[in-house]
Design a protein around this motif. Structure first.
Motif, short mmCIF file in Angstrom:
data_model
loop_
_atom_site.label_atom_id
_atom_site.label_comp_id
_atom_site.label_asym_id
_atom_site.label_seq_id
_atom_site.Cartn_x
_atom_site.Cartn_y
_atom_site.Cartn_z
N SER A 1 4.00 -5.39 -3.72
CA SER A 1 4.09 -4.26 -2.78
C SER A 1 4.61 -3.01 -3.47
O SER A 1 4.12 -1.90 -3.22
N THR A 2 5.60 -3.19 -4.31
CA THR A 2 6.16 -2.03 -5.02
C THR A 2 5.12 -1.41 -5.94
O THR A 2 5.02 -0.18 -6.04
N ILE B 1 5.96 -11.12 -3.83
CA ILE B 1 5.41 -10.25 -2.79
C ILE B 1 6.03 -8.85 -2.86
O ILE B 1 5.35 -7.83 -2.69
N GLY B 2 7.32 -8.80 -3.15
CA GLY B 2 8.00 -7.50 -3.26
C GLY B 2 7.48 -6.70 -4.44
O GLY B 2 7.28 -5.48 -4.34
N SER C 1 -0.44 -3.58 4.44
CA SER C 1 -0.19 -2.91 3.16
C SER C 1 -1.06 -3.49 2.05
O SER C 1 -0.56 -4.01 1.06
N MET D 1 3.23 0.89 -3.89
CA MET D 1 3.95 2.12 -3.53
C MET D 1 4.06 3.07 -4.72
O MET D 1 4.21 4.27 -4.54
N SER E 1 1.90 -6.80 6.92
CA SER E 1 2.58 -5.51 6.76
C SER E 1 1.58 -4.36 6.67
O SER E 1 1.97 -3.23 6.40
N GLN F 1 1.11 -11.93 3.80
CA GLN F 1 2.19 -10.96 3.96
C GLN F 1 1.69 -9.52 3.82
O GLN F 1 2.18 -8.61 4.49
#
Lengths: 301, 301
Positions: A74-75, A70-71, A106, A78, A104, A100
């Motif tokens: 998301s990155t 998930i990180g 996102s 970004m 968020s 998630q």
């Protein structure tokens, strides 16, 4: 074929060891295999370009193999990624990630494709002109697949000195390289073996984590160039293999031997052990060509 | 009161900087505030005992503040935790965590209590004899709360030299310490102020991340010992504050000044800046007592 181990310890991330993740670079692809917590930082540390990653393969949904996903997803957002990302993993992975992202607020701007796996038989999950990726069904506490990455054989090599013995039009060279015989104008058939040599040998990599000892996969991974096989326990704790669904170093080596693999790479060590060199020692009693995987280690084949 | 910054950079974890998480030790409590990816490793690196953490406060569900929570919850399970864990955070946090526990077939053996927040007014989220924790509603792109940790005043200090001037039974000392006047046998009333001194001053800590500039919270955080206030941007990028829902160093300092706080700690720096010292420089033009938060930094008050 280049394998970079980002993390190869089981259970929890610790100050100096990472949970499972690795990068396989093969035939111009950069495949990410499993994605434990902290994988995005290890990708940076090992200078893997994020934009090269187009396919992520997740073996199973235990945290030490997917809590970093998930990180990373998301990155990528970004960093203004716009190229598609394909995630191959067990059913449920889409819900876990999208929930998630929703919470968020996102959503990714780039296309995010989930390919959820449910089959307990080996299946093709990716294929192009030069490579094929198949699942390796594993026996663990939850639904789990390893992955087999195989180069496709290239064209046969034309033996020009032999070809020149006949009056063969260049237009036929392509079909000869593909393995076709040639029929001359007078009806004579020249067998392909006389005109060509075998293509260069293909390379292949089998990733098998997490799994208990299981000979069913041997036929699938037969003769691979390199096998990563989990070895969570040493002989001193082999009684834990059955209940936890893991393998010992000797079991990993037995699979490697029976599958006649080129190199066995060990990993997924229980964090109870300080000296991972012992895994090689035990494995070597069964199979000779054993490498110790470790975080940041690179193997080239 | 001891504050350990585990991470205080915004957006993505990087090789040498961590997303938001901090530990507040106050009155025998060890509170974890926010939990970006990698928090469990930073807890280990900073030698925070996992079993001391009984309450986790999550400000909002952006990844850099909560993607490390599922890993920590899982690790607690693997470490055979049996004491309860309380998670305070926005509605949705329970579903995000329990879905992942379900998918990994890894329910916690220890009691896991979720306290989901939805109010846009300040509310008490934890209280015992010595401490009270309240939300600080923040203005961000998603529902977000800061947290205010306040010591409760202790007993008033008995001035024994004054008490001895009267014939007061020891049985009354407790009520005097609580602030009661004393009525002597002859009916004379001795006012409490004559017999006691103020209790030692209480300490308080306000955590405000992420938020755009918003004076509504000033009355809540008035006179706190220490305020952590996000400062994502320097003046050179202050035009980004409004759209991203963040604050500049000068805005953080303005809040600190108007709230008359003891110390302002800055953090949540955009990763575009190499020199975080500039945040202090800019904040100091408005408010004098400014500290630069940084990963691994410890503040004692």
């Amino acid at each position: 074929m280049k394998l970079t181990i980002l993390g190869c310890y089981s259970a929890t991330p610790r100050t100096f060891t990472n949970p499972t993740s690795q990068v396989l670079e093969i035939n111009n692809h950069t495949f990410l295999i499993d994605c434990g917590e902290g994988t995005q930082v290890e990708l940076r540390r090992n200078k893997v370009k994020f934009s090269r990653i187009k396919h992520i393969f997740i073996s199973h949904l235990h945290g030490d193999h997917f809590f970093g996903l998930i990180g990373l997803v998301s990155t990528f957002r970004m960093l203004s990624r716009d190229i598609p990302l394909h995630i191959h993993g067990p059913k449920g992975i889409k819900e876990a990630i999208t929930l998630q992202l929703k919470l968020s607020s996102s959503w990714t701007d780039y296309p995010l494709h989930f390919h959820e796996l449910t089959s307990t038989e080996s299946e093709v999950v990716f294929e192009d002109e030069t490579i094929i990726v198949k699942t390796i069904p594993l026996q663990h506490r939850v639904y789990c697949n390893g992955f087999l990455f195989q180069e496709k054989p290239g064209d046969r090599k034309l033996l020009m000195s032999k070809v020149m013995n006949y009056d063969i039009d260049k237009a036929y060279y392509r079909s000869i390289k593909k393995g076709k015989d040639v029929t001359l104008d007078d009806g004579t058939i020249v067998p392909n073996e006389e005109l060509t040599d075998d293509p260069k040998p293909t390379k292949s990599y089998a990733y098998c984590s997490d799994t208990r000892y299981d000979e069913a996969k041997i036929s699938l991974i037969k003769d691979v160039t390199a096998l990563y096989h989990e070895s969570t326990f040493l002989e001193s704790h082999k009684h834990l293999c059955a209940t936890t669904g893991h393998s010992s170093a000797i079991e990993a080596a037995t699979i490697a031997k029976k599958a006649n693999v080129g190199t066995l790479i060990l990993g997924h060590y229980s964090t109870r052990y300080d000296n991972i060199g012992l895994f090689r020692e035990e494995a070597k009693t069964v199979f000779d060509n054993v490498e110790i995987g470790d975080d940041g280690e690179v193997f080239e084949f």
